[in-house]
Design a protein around this motif. Sequence first.
Motif, short mmCIF file in Angstrom:
data_model
loop_
_atom_site.label_atom_id
_atom_site.label_comp_id
_atom_site.label_asym_id
_atom_site.label_seq_id
_atom_site.Cartn_x
_atom_site.Cartn_y
_atom_site.Cartn_z
N ILE A 179 9.12 0.12 -7.49
CA ILE A 179 9.92 -1.12 -7.46
C ILE A 179 9.48 -2.05 -6.33
O ILE A 179 10.03 -3.15 -6.19
CB ILE A 179 11.44 -0.84 -7.36
N GLY A 180 8.50 -1.58 -5.53
CA GLY A 180 7.92 -2.46 -4.52
C GLY A 180 8.69 -2.56 -3.23
O GLY A 180 8.82 -3.65 -2.65
N VAL A 181 9.23 -1.41 -2.72
CA VAL A 181 9.89 -1.42 -1.41
C VAL A 181 9.22 -0.40 -0.49
O VAL A 181 8.75 0.64 -0.95
CB VAL A 181 11.41 -1.11 -1.52
N LYS A 182 9.18 -0.72 0.79
CA LYS A 182 8.44 0.12 1.75
C LYS A 182 9.33 0.98 2.63
O LYS A 182 8.84 1.93 3.25
CB LYS A 182 7.58 -0.77 2.65
N MET B 110 9.96 4.31 -4.91
CA MET B 110 9.94 3.14 -4.01
C MET B 110 8.73 2.26 -4.30
O MET B 110 8.83 1.03 -4.38
CB MET B 110 9.95 3.61 -2.55
N PHE B 111 7.59 2.90 -4.49
CA PHE B 111 6.37 2.17 -4.84
C PHE B 111 6.55 1.45 -6.18
O PHE B 111 6.11 0.30 -6.36
CB PHE B 111 5.21 3.17 -4.92
N ASP C 56 0.86 -1.18 0.00
CA ASP C 56 0.00 0.00 0.00
C ASP C 56 0.90 1.23 0.00
O ASP C 56 1.80 1.35 0.85
CB ASP C 56 -0.90 -0.02 1.25
N PHE C 57 0.68 2.13 -0.95
CA PHE C 57 1.50 3.34 -1.04
C PHE C 57 1.54 4.08 0.30
O PHE C 57 2.57 4.65 0.67
CB PHE C 57 0.96 4.26 -2.14
N LEU D 219 7.86 13.16 -2.49
CA LEU D 219 6.85 12.39 -3.23
C LEU D 219 7.50 11.58 -4.34
O LEU D 219 7.16 10.40 -4.55
CB LEU D 219 5.79 13.34 -3.81
N GLU D 220 8.44 12.19 -5.05
CA GLU D 220 9.13 11.47 -6.12
C GLU D 220 9.85 10.24 -5.57
O GLU D 220 9.83 9.16 -6.20
CB GLU D 220 10.14 12.40 -6.81
#
Length: 342
Positions: free
Chosen positions: A325-328, A322-323, A44-45, A316-317
């Motif tokens: 490439i799927g890292v939190k 990160m979103f 989740d973003f 935000l960028e």
Amino acid sequence: MSDSIHKRKSEHIKIVLNEKVTGDQITTGFERVRLIHNALPEIDFKDIKTNTNFFGFEQKTPFLISSMTGGAEMAESINRNLAIAAEEKGWLLALGSTRALIESDEHHASFQVRKYAPTTPIIANLGAVQFNYGFGVDECKRILEITEANMLVLHLNSIQEIIQTEGNTNFKSLLSKIEQVCRELKVPVGVKEVGWGIDGETAKRLTDVGISFIDVAGAGGTSWSQVEKFRSKDKIKKMAAESFVDWGNPTVDCIVSVREKLPNQLVIASGGIHNGVQAAKALALGANFVGFGRSILKEATETPESVMEVMEIRELELKMAMFGIGVKTINELNETNRVKLL
């Protein structure tokens, strides 16, 4: 001497704001770096966090306002705006060269921003070459006392000093003097370049004598030989500066080189970084923090709100990358395998 420093600092600000001071035919290298898009990130973003730690200081972001200015009337409002914004947004704050603090009582206020940033880690800054021109541990302690800074960074600017009209060019035997400062100061001491980059071998020599962090400040952004070219009245030096428009180690190459040599050293990536995607690439390559300088200087001449708006865009960028490439977390970004050099 003090009047010439104040005049030089004012000229630097005006030149960087108004002239073309980037190198030619050299880039940061970020165009060679790809973050591999993850079409199904499975996060989740809203859960993405950018907080991190800097020598025990919990920071909201891995971002740093790079050393830019001080010691001039115009610098006072710039540093005030930067300090207010850094405190509000949770960025680290590095001051411009503090040599002027020791050589003159004038414009001390341009470096005394603690009242605007009571909880922000502040990094004082001094040219390492000054250790061959009368500065030592006592002067460093005085700088830390006046600025109420939490740490000190020593800048290396050999090519700039040659073109600079008032340049100090004796860089002989500095490593042992840097070692003494690291040993005797009770705060972390780092080293930074000013736009030509620090490679892994040099970073290791510095780390071996006690340096606590390396700001690579690579090529591809501001070229200080070009800045000094605009100030110089010396025809020979102005012409020589033109041959150095493509000089230096690109920022990406510096990050990779330093990280390969020093897997555990704290690394700051700076030098021509203009957005949060480039910052994400730097962090994925192994940097711990990312510095922004000239890209926020114009806003810093305006208001704290102008600076904060740019900061929000950069943040935000970073989160979007990160979103993508799927890292939190920043730790996950540092360790991702979804990055490649072309």
